[in-house]
Motif scaffolding. Structure first.
Motif, short mmCIF file in Angstrom:
data_model
loop_
_atom_site.label_atom_id
_atom_site.label_comp_id
_atom_site.label_asym_id
_atom_site.label_seq_id
_atom_site.Cartn_x
_atom_site.Cartn_y
_atom_site.Cartn_z
N ALA B 10 12.26 -37.39 3.05
CA ALA B 10 12.66 -35.72 2.48
C ALA B 10 11.93 -35.07 0.95
O ALA B 10 11.44 -34.62 0.47
CB ALA B 10 13.87 -35.80 2.82
N LEU B 11 12.14 -36.58 0.39
CA LEU B 11 11.76 -36.67 -1.45
C LEU B 11 10.12 -35.90 -1.04
O LEU B 11 10.14 -35.36 -1.89
CB LEU B 11 12.29 -37.62 -2.09
N ILE B 13 8.23 -34.55 0.79
CA ILE B 13 7.84 -33.85 1.34
C ILE B 13 8.30 -31.70 0.14
O ILE B 13 7.76 -31.36 -0.12
CB ILE B 13 8.41 -33.31 2.69
N LEU B 14 9.29 -32.98 -0.50
CA LEU B 14 9.83 -31.54 -1.05
C LEU B 14 9.43 -31.95 -2.72
O LEU B 14 9.25 -30.54 -3.05
CB LEU B 14 11.67 -31.88 -1.14
N LEU B 15 9.49 -33.01 -3.20
CA LEU B 15 8.71 -33.22 -4.04
C LEU B 15 7.88 -33.24 -4.44
O LEU B 15 6.20 -33.26 -5.69
CB LEU B 15 9.54 -34.44 -4.88
N PRO B 17 4.25 -31.99 -3.78
CA PRO B 17 3.56 -30.90 -3.34
C PRO B 17 3.45 -30.92 -5.02
O PRO B 17 2.94 -30.45 -5.52
CB PRO B 17 3.44 -30.02 -2.68
N ALA B 18 4.45 -30.44 -5.56
CA ALA B 18 4.67 -30.15 -6.86
C ALA B 18 4.48 -30.74 -7.71
O ALA B 18 3.76 -30.45 -8.71
CB ALA B 18 5.84 -29.46 -7.33
N LEU B 19 4.87 -31.73 -7.32
CA LEU B 19 4.84 -33.24 -8.40
C LEU B 19 3.36 -33.35 -8.35
O LEU B 19 2.11 -33.54 -9.53
CB LEU B 19 5.27 -34.19 -8.12
N VAL B 21 0.00 -31.49 -7.79
CA VAL B 21 -0.22 -30.66 -8.61
C VAL B 21 0.44 -30.35 -9.81
O VAL B 21 -1.37 -30.43 -10.71
CB VAL B 21 -0.06 -29.11 -8.17
N TYR B 22 0.83 -30.46 -10.35
CA TYR B 22 1.90 -30.60 -11.94
C TYR B 22 0.70 -31.91 -12.16
O TYR B 22 0.19 -31.26 -13.73
CB TYR B 22 3.06 -30.87 -11.71
N LEU B 24 -1.80 -33.19 -10.90
CA LEU B 24 -3.35 -33.15 -11.64
C LEU B 24 -3.79 -32.00 -12.51
O LEU B 24 -4.76 -32.17 -13.00
CB LEU B 24 -3.67 -33.08 -9.48
#
Lengths: 298, 294
Positions: B10-11, B13-15, B17-19, B21-22, B24
Motif C-alpha cells: 500500500a505504501l 502504491i500511495l507514496l 508515484p509522487a516520490l 515523479v518528485y 526524477l
C-alpha cells in the motif's frame, strides 16, 4: 495612529461617561473612515484605471491625459486582443497545461500526504525532509537539466514539459499541506477502520479521502494559482510561439504590436484581471484560507 | 493494526508515484545542476570539464556581485515592506474596523491572486511617461513632485518595483497576521487596557510580543519568496536600465538561456540556493521555532 488604536468604548466599568467621550468617538470614526477611504483609493484606483483605459482608442491614449474617461465603450480592443492578440489561444494553452497538472498534483499529493502522515514506516522523516527541499530550493536549480531532457526526448514542441514540471514542482507544498490536514484527523479513525478489516488502500479511498475533500479543494485552488500565474517555468519550456501560456503571451504582447497598440494591451491585461475577479467573487473565502494556510505551513 | 498501517504494498502504491515523479523531476535535476557547475558549454556545443573555473569566474564577476547585492537589497526592503504593511493592515482590521473588516480584508486581498505579469504591465503603464503621463505620475506631480521617467534610473525602477510588490501582496500578509492577532486572548488586551496601556504602548508591549511568532513566520515566508523574485522584475523592468534591477534569478536565466552557458548558469543557481537556504536557516535559528508546526 495613537488615537485610532485607543481603547474602544465597549467595556469601561470603572470610568463614568464624560462629555469628552462622544467627541473622541466622533474623531475616531472620522479617522477610521479616512483610513478606509485611503485604502480603497490605493487598492481600487489602479484597477479601475486599467479597466477604463481598456476602452480607449489609440488617439485617446496619445492625446488625452491618463485620467480622462474613454469617449466610447466599444469592445473593439477586446476583440482585437482576443483574436489578433492570440489571448484566446494563450488561455486555451494555459488551461491545457493547468488542468492535467492540477489533477496529477491532487491525486499524487493527497496519497503521498496520507502515506507520510498516517502510515507507519521507517524513513518517513527523511522523505518529508526531501520534500521540504523542494519548497526551499529555487526553481532555477532544475531548469537546465530538464530543458536538456525535454529537448533530447523530443518533448519540447508540446505542452508535456509544462505538465510534468508543474506536477513535480507542485507536489512538495501539496504533500506538506495534506500531511497537516491528515494530522488533524484522530488516528483512531484509521486504526478502527483497519481493525474492522479494511485494507490501507480502502481506508484511504473510502474514509480518509472523503474526510479531507474540502482540504483537497483548497489545496487544488492554491496550486491552480501557482500554475496559472507561473512565468518562469512556462517561459523556459515553451519554445514554440503557438504553445505560449497566457503569462508568456501577455509578457510578449507589446512586442507583437510594437510599442504603440495600447488599447488591445490594456484589454488583454483586463481580461486577466476580470477572469481572476470572477473566480475570486465566487470563492474568495476559500482562496484566502487556502493561500494563507499554505503560507504558514510552507 | 500497526502492521496494516505499515503495509509495504500500500505504501508503494500511495507514496511511490509522487516520490518517483518528485525524485526524477526535482531531486535528480538539482544534483545534476550541481554537477554542471564543474563544466563549460551547453547541449549544442557539448560540455568540457572545467574544474572550479565557474566558481573562480563567479568570484571575480562584477555583474554577479551586483546581482547578488540586488537580490539582498530587494529581499530585505520588500520583505520588510510586506510584513510591515501587513501588520499595519492587521492592526487596522482588529482594532479599528473590528467586526466590519471582512469586506475590506477581501478587497485588499484581491491583488494577491492576480497574475504578476498583468500587475507588472499595469504598473508599467501607471508610472509611464509616454505617450501620456501615467496615472501615478499625474498624482505625484499633483503633489508637486516632478520625477520624470521612473524607469530611466535604477533607483526609480527599484522604487516602482518595491511599491508594486508591496501593493500586490500586503493583503496576503494582512490576513496572515490578522489570524495571528485574533489568537491573542481578548482578556489579555482588556486587562492591559485596564492597567492604562493605550495606543502605541499597548501595541509595543502587549500586542507585538504576543504576535511575534506569526510575524516571524510571515518574515520567513516573505524572504523565501522575495529572494526568488523573477516575474515582477522581468515583466516590470526587464532587469534594467542596464542591469540595475537584475537579481540572481534573472542573471542565471540570461546566462543559461540567452548566452547558452549552462555551467555558469548552474553556478549562479547554486549560489542562489545557498543564499535561500542560508537565510532561512538564520531566521529559523533566530526564531528557535519550527514554522512547520505553525
Amino acid at each position: 495612529m495613537t488615537d485610532t488604536l485607543a481603547a474602544p468604548p465597549r467595556v469601561r466599568p470603572t470610568r463614568p461617561p464624560t462629555a469628552a467621550l462622544p467627541r473622541r468617538r466622533h474623531a475616531r470614526r472620522l479617522v477610521r473612515n479616512a483610513l478606509v477611504a485611503l485604502l480603497l483609493v490605493i487598492e481600487v484606483t489602479p484597477l479601475l484605471w486599467l479597466l477604463l483605459s481598456s476602452f480607449k482608442t489609440q488617439s485617446e491614449f496619445v492625446d488625452d491625459p491618463a485620467w480622462s474617461l474613454p469617449k466610447s465603450w466599444g469592445l473593439a480592443n477586446y476583440t482585437e486582443a482576443w483574436t489578433t492578440g492570440h489571448v484566446a489561444l494563450y488561455i486555451r494553452n494555459s488551461l491545457m497545461a493547468t488542468v492535467p497538472s492540477l489533477a496529477l498534483i491532487v491525486l499524487l499529493g493527497v496519497a503521498a500526504g496520507f502515506a507520510l502522515e498516517v502510515m507507519v514506516w521507517r524513513g518517513r522523516h527523511q522523505v518529508l525532509l526531501a520534500f521540504l527541499l523542494g519548497i526551499m530550493v529555487p526553481s532555477q536549480m532544475i531548469l537546465l537539466p530538464l530543458f536538456r531532457i525535454y529537448f533530447q526526448t523530443g518533448l519540447s514542441g508540446t505542452l508535456a514539459p509544462l505538465i510534468i514540471t508543474y506536477t513535480a514542482a507542485g507536489l512538495p507544498l501539496t504533500v506538506f499541506m495534506m500531511a497537516t490536514y491528515f494530522r488533524s484527523i484522530p488516528r483512531e479513525v484509521f486504526e478502527a477502520a483497519t481493525l474492522d478489516g479494511a485494507s490501507v488502500l480502502k481506508a484511504f479511498w473510502k474514509i480518509a479521502f472523503p474526510m479531507v475533500r474540502n482540504a483537497v479543494f483548497t489545496v487544488g485552488l492554491v496550486q491552480f494559482f501557482f500554475i496559472w500565474n507561473d512565468l518562469l517555468i512556462s517561459l523556459t519550456f515553451t519554445t514554440d510561439d503557438d504553445l505560449r501560456t497566457i503569462q508568456v503571451g501577455l509578457l510578449n504582447f507589446t512586442g507583437q504590436y510594437g510599442e504603440t497598440a495600447y488599447g488591445p494591451l490594456f484589454a488583454a491585461i483586463s481580461i486577466n484581471v476580470i477572469g481572476a475577479l470572477f473566480l475570486y467573487l465566487l470563492i474568495n473565502q476559500r482562496i484566502i484560507k487556502g493561500l494563507t494556510a499554505g503560507a504558514v505551513k510552507g | 493494526m500497526r502492521s496494516v498501517l505499515g503495509d509495504r504494498r500500500a505504501l508503494l502504491i500511495l507514496l511511490g508515484p509522487a516520490l518517483l515523479v518528485y525524485t526524477l523531476v526535482m531531486l535528480v535535476p538539482m544534483g545534476w545542476s550541481l554537477g554542471y557547475t564543474f563544466f563549460k558549454g551547453n547541449v549544442i556545443e557539448g560540455f568540457t570539464f572545467d574544474g572550479f573555473g565557474n566558481f573562480e569566474k563567479l568570484w571575480h564577476d562584477q555583474q554577479a556581485h551586483s546581482a547578488l547585492w540586488f537580490t539582498f537589497k530587494y529581499g530585505v526592503v520588500v520583505s520588510v515592506g510586506q510584513v510591515l504593511c501587513g501588520y499595519l493592515l492587521a492592526l487596522l482590521y482588529v482594532f479599528v474596523l473590528r467586526k466590519s473588516s471582512a469586506l475590506i480584508r477581501t478587497l485588499v486581498f484581491f491583488p494577491v491572486i492576480l497574475p504578476t505579469v498583468a500587475v507588472a504591465l499595469m504598473f508599467q503603464k501607471l508610472f509611464a511617461v509616454a505617450p501620456q503621463n501615467g496615472l501615478a505620475n499625474t498624482a505625484v506631480e499633483a503633489l508637486g513632485i516632478h520625477h520624470g521617467d521612473w524607469f530611466a534610473s535604477g533607483g526609480g525602477s527599484f522604487l516602482v518595483l518595491v511599491v508594486m510588490d508591496v501593493w500586490r501582496s500586503m493583503g496576503f500578509y494582512g490576513v496572515l497576521i490578522y489570524a495571528g492577532l485574533l489568537d491573542i486572548p481578548e482578556e489579555t488586551i482588556e486587562s492591559a487596557r485596564m492597567d492604562g496601556a493605550t495606543g502605541w504602548r499597548l501595541i509595543r508591549h502587549v500586542v507585538l510580543p504576543l504576535s511575534w511568532p506569526v510575524v516571524l513566520a510571515s518574515a520567513v515566508f516573505s524572504i523565501n519568496g522575495t529572494l526568488k523574485v523573477f516575474d515582477s522584475v522581468l515583466a516590470l523592468t526587464n532587469g534594467g536600465p542596464g542591469s540595475d534591477t537584475t537579481p540572481l534569478t534573472l542573471y542565471m536565466f540570461r546566462t543559461a538561456f540567452s548566452y547558452g552557458d549552462y555551467g555558469y548558469g548552474s553556478t549562479i543557481a547554486s549560489l542562489l540556493t545557498v543564499v535561500c537556504l542560508g537565510v532561512s536557516l538564520i531566521i529559523f535559528r533566530f526564531s528557535r521555532r519550527d514554522p512547520t508546526k505553525g
